[in-house]
Every structure is written in structure tokens, then in C-alpha cells.
Enzyme design. Structure first.
Site, PDB file in Angstrom:
ATOM      1  CB  SER A  73     -54.145  25.084  -6.986  1.00 46.87           C
ATOM      2  OG  SER A  73     -55.065  24.843  -5.952  1.00 46.87           O
TER       3      SER A  73
HETATM    4  N1  SAH Z   1     -58.008  27.496  -5.532  1.00 42.80           N
HETATM    5  C1  SAH Z   1     -57.456  28.041  -4.309  1.00 42.80           C
HETATM    6  C2  SAH Z   1     -57.096  26.908  -3.384  1.00 42.80           C
HETATM    7  C3  SAH Z   1     -56.900  27.349  -1.989  1.00 42.80           C
HETATM    8  S1  SAH Z   1     -56.499  26.023  -0.885  1.00 42.80           S
HETATM    9  C4  SAH Z   1     -56.219  28.837  -4.690  1.00 42.80           C
HETATM   10  O1  SAH Z   1     -55.607  28.489  -5.695  1.00 42.80           O
HETATM   11  O2  SAH Z   1     -55.833  29.754  -3.985  1.00 42.80           O
HETATM   12  C5  SAH Z   1     -58.111  25.495  -0.372  1.00 42.80           C
HETATM   13  C6  SAH Z   1     -58.917  26.498   0.413  1.00 42.80           C
HETATM   14  O3  SAH Z   1     -60.099  25.803   0.866  1.00 42.80           O
HETATM   15  C7  SAH Z   1     -58.242  27.032   1.681  1.00 42.80           C
HETATM   16  O4  SAH Z   1     -58.228  28.428   1.642  1.00 42.80           O
HETATM   17  C8  SAH Z   1     -59.124  26.515   2.815  1.00 42.80           C
HETATM   18  O5  SAH Z   1     -59.213  27.397   3.903  1.00 42.80           O
HETATM   19  C9  SAH Z   1     -60.456  26.342   2.122  1.00 42.80           C
HETATM   20  N2  SAH Z   1     -61.384  25.429   2.781  1.00 42.80           N
HETATM   21  C10 SAH Z   1     -61.102  24.239   3.389  1.00 42.80           C
HETATM   22  N3  SAH Z   1     -62.232  23.694   3.900  1.00 42.80           N
HETATM   23  C11 SAH Z   1     -63.257  24.556   3.589  1.00 42.80           C
HETATM   24  C12 SAH Z   1     -64.657  24.557   3.838  1.00 42.80           C
HETATM   25  N4  SAH Z   1     -65.263  23.573   4.507  1.00 42.80           N
HETATM   26  N5  SAH Z   1     -65.393  25.585   3.379  1.00 42.80           N
HETATM   27  C13 SAH Z   1     -64.808  26.619   2.688  1.00 42.80           C
HETATM   28  N6  SAH Z   1     -63.487  26.683   2.445  1.00 42.80           N
HETATM   29  C14 SAH Z   1     -62.717  25.650   2.869  1.00 42.80           C
END
Ligand code: SAH
Length: 241
Positions: A73
Site C-alpha cells: 500500500s
Molecule cells: N499492507 C500490505 C497490503 C498487502 S495487499 C502491504 O502494504 O504490503 C493485501 C494482502 O492481503 C495480499 O498479500 C493478499 O494476498 C492478502 N489477502 C487477500 N485475501 C486474504 C485473506 N482472505 N486472508 C489473508 N490474506 C489475504
């Protein structure tokens, strides 16, 4: 000249504190007020949470790819989510994060002083997060590979929750894993549009505050492992660190 610049590039860490300081100044100019959040983000080496090829862009006001179709993000969004759970309160002691991704936000939460429980559905991202946070010395974090849409009931209750992928509805069962007085911040998708919202939970009802539009990857059900083949595209990037 070109040779010396090239020689510097692996030492991105040496130039990052100043660059990081500029990111924090920009966040302040863009309305982030909570000094605890700004201090924490000033301490986390964000360039370590992206592939080396993108390290030079890590402090720009953009989200960046982290592999497997996911993104880290943008700094302002991380700061805004942190401010939303901190508003007028102490740093939450125990925080559940759903969607570890790059683990950048996990590290910011740990720098704030929270004990963080974070779930990621994509196995290689979770493995990489474990290795990176270990190398950076974060001890107050507990990472799990799994589908986080049901929360982490064995570790509940939490003082706050942060969902970093867009949810289609309010995920009511998660509130039951929050302490009374706890907060849940998440992007919600409705009618093809997303908005960020924070809910303050008093133990029986949630007071919901809308925080403006946003754009996150979707929260998906189930898990993905390397063996499934779905991760084949770019996993080599993440073997570096
Ligand atoms: N705050 C993180 C955002 C990553 S994007 C950063 O800045 O790096 C969101 C993440 O949520 C992704 O890695 C995706 O694989 C994960 N995600 C999506 N659905 C999910 C679920 N049901 N359980 C756990 N993780 C999930």
C-alpha cells in the site's frame, strides 16, 4: 561516474534515512497528524519490503507490486489506517492484521509498540514476511499462513484489527474477536467502488466512520501455496531479500 553510482546501488540503505525523512515530511503536509504514526514510519526501512529493483521507488507516494498480483500500500494509506485505529487512544496492545502482504504495515504496527498477529493467504509472501521481519529484528509479531477472513479466534480478543484487502461487506463475525472499545479499519467494496472505513466497537454495536475512497486488492477466500502452481510467475524476486 556511472560506475560509482552503480556501486552505490546495493547500499540503498545508506541513502534511505534522508529519503524516508522526506516521505514523512510529505505525509505531514498531506494531513497526517499523529506523531506516533509519523515516528514509526520514520523508523521502518520501507525499501527492504519491496524487490531490489523497486527499492529506489519505495518512498514515493505510490503503491508498488510485491509479486503474486499483490501490492504494498502507498505510504499515505498505511499512515491513514494507523491514525484511524489510534484516534484519541493509546496504542492498541494486540492487533490483528488480515493480509500481511509485504509486511510493511506489520512492521509499522510493531514500531508503534503493538503485538501484531498477521495472516496472509499466499504462502510465499507469508514465508518471505517471516524471514524479513526476523532479519529486521521484529519480535512482537506472529505470522500465519491462512485465510484470514474468519479472523484468528484462538488469539482473540484484539484491541484493533486492520484489513488490508477490500471486503465486500462488514464481516460481522470479526467484531466478536474485538475487545469492547476496539477498532476495525478496512476497505469496503460496494457497487464497484471502494471506501475506507473505521468501526469503533463498544461490545454490542459498531459506530462506523467513512474515511474516503481507496483502492485495494480484494480479500479472497482460501489459501495459495507454492505447490499449487498459482505462484509460479515471479517467486524468484522474493527469494532475494
Ligand atoms: N499492507 C500490505 C497490503 C498487502 S495487499 C502491504 O502494504 O504490503 C493485501 C494482502 O492481503 C495480499 O498479500 C493478499 O494476498 C492478502 N489477502 C487477500 N485475501 C486474504 C485473506 N482472505 N486472508 C489473508 N490474506 C489475504
Amino acid at each position: 561516474m556511472a560506475a560509482s553510482l552503480l556501486a552505490l546501488s546495493p547500499e540503498v540503505g545508506m541513502i534511505s534515512p534522508r529519503t524516508r525523512g522526506r516521505m514523512v515530511l510529505r505525509l505531514r503536509a498531506e494531513g497526517i497528524r499523529d506523531e506516533r504514526v509519523l515516528d514509526a514510519m520514520n523508523r521502518v526501512p520501507r525499501h527492504r519490503f519491496v524487490a531490489q529493483a523497486l527499492a529506489g521507488r519505495a518512498y514515493e507516494p505510490v503503491s508498488l507490486p510485491i509479486g503474486y498480483g499483490q501490492t504494498i500500500s502507498q505510504p499515505w494509506m498505511v499512515a491513514r489506517m494507523m491514525e484511524a485505529i489510534l484516534e484519541e487512544r493509546e496504542v492498541p496492545r494486540r492487533v490483528l492484521e488480515i493480509g500481511t502482504g509485504s509486511a510493511y504495515q506489520t512492521a509499522v504496527l510493531a514500531e508503534l509498540g503493538a503485538e501484531v498477529f498477521s495472516i496472509e493467504r499466499i504462502g510465499p509472501l507469508q514465508e518471505r514476511a517471516t524471514a524479513l521481519l526476523g532479519r529486521l529484528g521484529y519480535r512482537q509479531v506472529h505470522l500465519q499462513h491462512g485465510d484470514g477472513s474468519g479472523g484468528w479466534p484462538e488469539k482473540a480478543p484484539f484491541d484493533a484489527m486492520v484489513i488490508t484487502a477490500a471486503v465486500p461487506c462488514a464481516l460481522a463475525p470479526l467484531y466478536r474477536q474485538l475487545c469492547a472499545g476496539g477498532s476495525l479499519v478496512m476497505p469496503v467494496e460496494e457497487g464497484g467502488r471502494q471506501h475506507l472505513q473505521v468501526s469503533h466497537w463498544d461490545g454490542s454495536t459498531a459506530r462506523v466512520i467513512a474515511l474516503g475512497s481507496c483502492h485495494f486488492v480484494p480479500l479472497l477466500a482460501g489459501t495459495v501455496s507454492v505447490a499449487s502452481g498459482e505462484c509460479a510467475d515471479d517467486k524468484r524476486d522474493w527469494r532475494r531479500g
